[in-house]
Design a protein around this motif. Structure first.
Motif, PDB file in Angstrom:
ATOM      1  N   GLY B 180       0.813  -1.206   0.000  1.00  0.00           N
ATOM      2  CA  GLY B 180       0.000   0.000   0.000  1.00  0.00           C
ATOM      3  C   GLY B 180       0.850   1.261   0.000  1.00  0.00           C
ATOM      4  N   GLY B 181       2.115   1.122   0.352  1.00  0.00           N
ATOM      5  CA  GLY B 181       3.041   2.246   0.254  1.00  0.00           C
ATOM      6  C   GLY B 181       3.275   3.006   1.548  1.00  0.00           C
ATOM      7  N   ASP B 210       1.940  -3.086  -9.210  1.00  0.00           N
ATOM      8  CA  ASP B 210       1.107  -1.904  -9.412  1.00  0.00           C
ATOM      9  C   ASP B 210       1.844  -0.610  -9.084  1.00  0.00           C
ATOM     10  OD1 ASP B 210       0.848  -3.151  -6.729  1.00  0.00           O
ATOM     11  OD2 ASP B 210      -0.197  -1.281  -6.292  1.00  0.00           O
ATOM     12  N   ALA B 211       2.739  -0.622  -8.127  1.00  0.00           N
ATOM     13  CA  ALA B 211       3.450   0.618  -7.793  1.00  0.00           C
ATOM     14  C   ALA B 211       4.392   0.997  -8.934  1.00  0.00           C
ATOM     15  CB  ALA B 211       4.222   0.456  -6.484  1.00  0.00           C
ATOM     16  N   PHE B 212       5.075   0.003  -9.463  1.00  0.00           N
ATOM     17  CA  PHE B 212       5.938   0.237 -10.627  1.00  0.00           C
ATOM     18  C   PHE B 212       5.130   0.841 -11.770  1.00  0.00           C
ATOM     19  CE2 PHE B 212       7.517  -1.384 -14.715  1.00  0.00           C
ATOM     20  CZ  PHE B 212       8.829  -0.923 -14.692  1.00  0.00           C
ATOM     21  N   PRO B 222      -4.528   0.292  -9.882  1.00  0.00           N
ATOM     22  CA  PRO B 222      -4.834  -0.660  -8.799  1.00  0.00           C
ATOM     23  C   PRO B 222      -4.236  -2.037  -9.109  1.00  0.00           C
ATOM     24  CG  PRO B 222      -6.834   0.391  -9.649  1.00  0.00           C
ATOM     25  CD  PRO B 222      -5.736   0.723 -10.604  1.00  0.00           C
ATOM     26  N   VAL B 223      -3.849  -2.744  -8.079  1.00  0.00           N
ATOM     27  CA  VAL B 223      -3.284  -4.071  -8.261  1.00  0.00           C
ATOM     28  C   VAL B 223      -4.389  -5.010  -8.723  1.00  0.00           C
ATOM     29  CG1 VAL B 223      -3.669  -4.916  -5.895  1.00  0.00           C
ATOM     30  CG2 VAL B 223      -1.729  -5.752  -7.190  1.00  0.00           C
ATOM     31  N   GLN B 224      -4.040  -5.901  -9.650  1.00  0.00           N
ATOM     32  CA  GLN B 224      -4.986  -6.937 -10.061  1.00  0.00           C
ATOM     33  C   GLN B 224      -4.975  -8.025  -8.996  1.00  0.00           C
ATOM     34  OE1 GLN B 224      -6.846  -6.248 -12.730  1.00  0.00           O
ATOM     35  NE2 GLN B 224      -5.670  -4.348 -12.721  1.00  0.00           N
ATOM     36  N   SER B 225      -6.028  -8.785  -8.940  1.00  0.00           N
ATOM     37  CA  SER B 225      -6.083  -9.909  -8.004  1.00  0.00           C
ATOM     38  C   SER B 225      -4.814 -10.745  -8.183  1.00  0.00           C
ATOM     39  CB  SER B 225      -7.331 -10.739  -8.303  1.00  0.00           C
ATOM     40  OG  SER B 225      -7.207 -11.986  -7.667  1.00  0.00           O
ATOM     41  N   SER B 236      -3.071  -2.015  -3.200  1.00  0.00           N
ATOM     42  CA  SER B 236      -2.799  -0.904  -4.112  1.00  0.00           C
ATOM     43  C   SER B 236      -2.375   0.327  -3.319  1.00  0.00           C
ATOM     44  CB  SER B 236      -4.070  -0.567  -4.897  1.00  0.00           C
ATOM     45  OG  SER B 236      -4.580  -1.716  -5.523  1.00  0.00           O
ATOM     46  N   LEU B 237      -1.714   1.254  -4.010  1.00  0.00           N
ATOM     47  CA  LEU B 237      -1.331   2.518  -3.384  1.00  0.00           C
ATOM     48  C   LEU B 237      -2.565   3.344  -3.046  1.00  0.00           C
ATOM     49  CD1 LEU B 237       1.631   3.518  -5.746  1.00  0.00           C
ATOM     50  CD2 LEU B 237       1.757   2.411  -3.500  1.00  0.00           C
ATOM     51  N   GLY B 238      -2.424   4.258  -2.089  1.00  0.00           N
ATOM     52  CA  GLY B 238      -3.454   5.252  -1.813  1.00  0.00           C
ATOM     53  C   GLY B 238      -3.005   6.609  -2.347  1.00  0.00           C
ATOM     54  N   ASP B 239      -3.886   7.614  -2.310  1.00  0.00           N
ATOM     55  CA  ASP B 239      -3.494   8.897  -2.912  1.00  0.00           C
ATOM     56  C   ASP B 239      -2.343   9.559  -2.165  1.00  0.00           C
ATOM     57  OD1 ASP B 239      -5.157   9.337  -0.743  1.00  0.00           O
ATOM     58  OD2 ASP B 239      -6.079  11.134  -1.584  1.00  0.00           O
TER      59      ASP B 239
END
Lengths: 316, 316
Positions: B180-181, B210-212, B222-225, B236-239
């Motif tokens: 999530g970062g 997803d971050a890359f 968003p990250v895929q399953s 996934s990352l947040g804002d």
């Protein structure tokens, strides 16, 4: 041979210092809660080669004179001592021969090779081991460095307790596992010389309770063939280690196999430490003798962390 | 919400200090040799609850005012954040509700319960999780403490890098895993504020890159399953975390599953450290990018050590 003194242990500490780790002493509030005592763990699993054995081996190898160092060193070992002697010999630039039973685990053979030890295999019997070692010594002129029954080895192993006492002065008991007795006798020499009010206790598997029986009977009782999971503790005491233990060790606690595995797993789960079965024996002893140890301040020597990750006891 | 500043991170460090460990920074000459670089490992596997998550959660819980503390806190978590929030809330004496998918592992459910968290199960979908959390918040009036996209959480996670820089000043790169970062953005804030010449890099599984992709495309992807073994990095990352990462993270490296397992096993075998797959991702990245990192001085945040010992990847 004369027993080592506290001066020998101080000299060993200075001699090995450039080569080895001063290992950390860790604590766990969750384990303290579990046993209702205060525990300090001297983490020799973080030591070079993954076990306290590097202390004694390094202390011995750096006391060879130049002529001896040229001829080399030799030992027999099915485990950590062979790896430790190989690494120390590499540092000194000395040839090293390790007699190992032909059924030694691949992991252990690899460790000795990786540190540069020349492996000579023998049949897995005491007779074959002794014959093979004698032949190696004769052919090479190497100096025999035994795994535990030797003043320089005992003095080296005693340096772990030296560091523990420096870091945690207020202890009631220091506990170490006992196999051949190198670590326990070195620990007892250090503790009794520097802090005679602190007791030294040993801990060993019920399935290899020869040290307990030897203390009871007043003479060395050799260990019977055993398959205890604590594979570092399957050996019998020697005359030097027994003499020290008789004089300076107050008590030896024994533990069953189930308790050893349980204690080992607690190290992994609660403290995130990879500890081998032999290294978990003192914690198993504390857990099995909770009443006796309630409220006490106990230093435990966590002797090593060399485990075959493909064969963990809880996945058996 | 405003992004946290370095002052927030310094204040977080002071706030959490009475409760948490200052974790050790360890090195391994054998791993340094293997990668031909100099590595320092900030051992958050030794942190309370076995992961860095205790930093952010403690920082947030001790900023509640008295009225909020009386009402309690709530979150959703399938892993370490729920345990961390539960322990911090217990210290503060605050009720805590943790929404967990009904297919969570028994180990994780037990950890949250053991720290006193009240578990509310939901179906293993985002919709059910959000509905359930909304209901809990409405019924209890609890304060929502999200797992990563929150200034107080980010500031708390940034304190690990603060300690690392104090202990090892001469670094070229600091690397943290990214899910999530929270950890990576906190790390980047600390490093860029205090030592702008040191680069912060992220490391993530190729199966959850997803971050890359977000950095490449300039928007949150968003990250895929995913079923990556690095279960802490499936989010996934947040804002907020994305904004920091965009500004202060120079590069994100990706690694395959095999390399993650190999790196994890190296920690266990060579360093005797129990590290979870997510915590092994930065070492896997160093190994997969050896040329680029040759000779560099790299600090790695070893994020956690919570592993189900009955289900190790090399025994699968």
């Amino acid at each position: 041979m004369p027993l080592p003194t506290i001066d020998d242990i101080h000299e060993a500490a200075a001699r090995i210092k450039p080569w080895l780790h001063r290992t950390p002493v860790l604590t766990s509030s969750s384990l303290n809660e579990l046993v209702a005592a205060h525990l300090w763990f001297k983490c020799e699993n973080f030591q070079k080669t993954g076990a306290f054995k590097a202390r004694g081996a390094t202390n011995a190898v750096f006391q060879l004179d130049e002529a001896e160092a040229k001829r080399g060193v030799a030992t027999h070992s099915s485990g950590n001592h062979g790896a430790a002697l190989s690494l120390a010999a590499r540092w000194r630039g000395t040839p090293v021969h390790v007699v190992m039973p032909e059924n030694s685990s691949a992991v252990k053979l690899r460790a000795v090779s990786a540190y540069g030890g020349k492996i000579v295999t023998c049949a897995p019997t005491v007779a074959s081991r002794e014959e093979t070692l004698a032949r190696v010594l004769q052919e090479t002129g190497a100096v025999y460095i035994p795994p535990y029954n030797h003043p320089q080895i005992i003095a080296g192993q005693g340096t772990a307790a030296l560091e523990l006492l420096e870091e945690v002065p207020e202890l009631n008991i220091v506990m170490a596992p006992v196999g051949g007795g190198g670590l326990l006798s070195g620990t007892a020499l250090t503790v009794s010389a520097l802090r005679p009010e602190i007791k030294t206790w040993g801990a060993e598997p019920l399935m290899a309770s020869d040290a307990f029986q030897s203390l009871q009977s007043g003479q060395i009782m050799p260990v019977q063939s055993t398959t205890t999971i604590a594979d570092g503790l399957r050996t019998s005491l020697g005359d030097l280690t027994f003499a020290v233990i008789q004089k300076h060790v107050a008590k030896i606690l024994t533990v069953n196999e189930e308790d050893i595995v349980r204690a080992m797993r607690l190290f992994w789960e609660r403290m995130k430490l990879v500890v081998e079965p032999s290294g978990a024996v003192p914690l198993a002893a504390v857990m099995a003798h909770k009443e006796e140890l309630a409220g006490k301040r106990v230093g435990l020597i966590l002797s090593g962390g060399n485990v075959d990750l493909d064969r963990l006891p809880w996945n058996a």
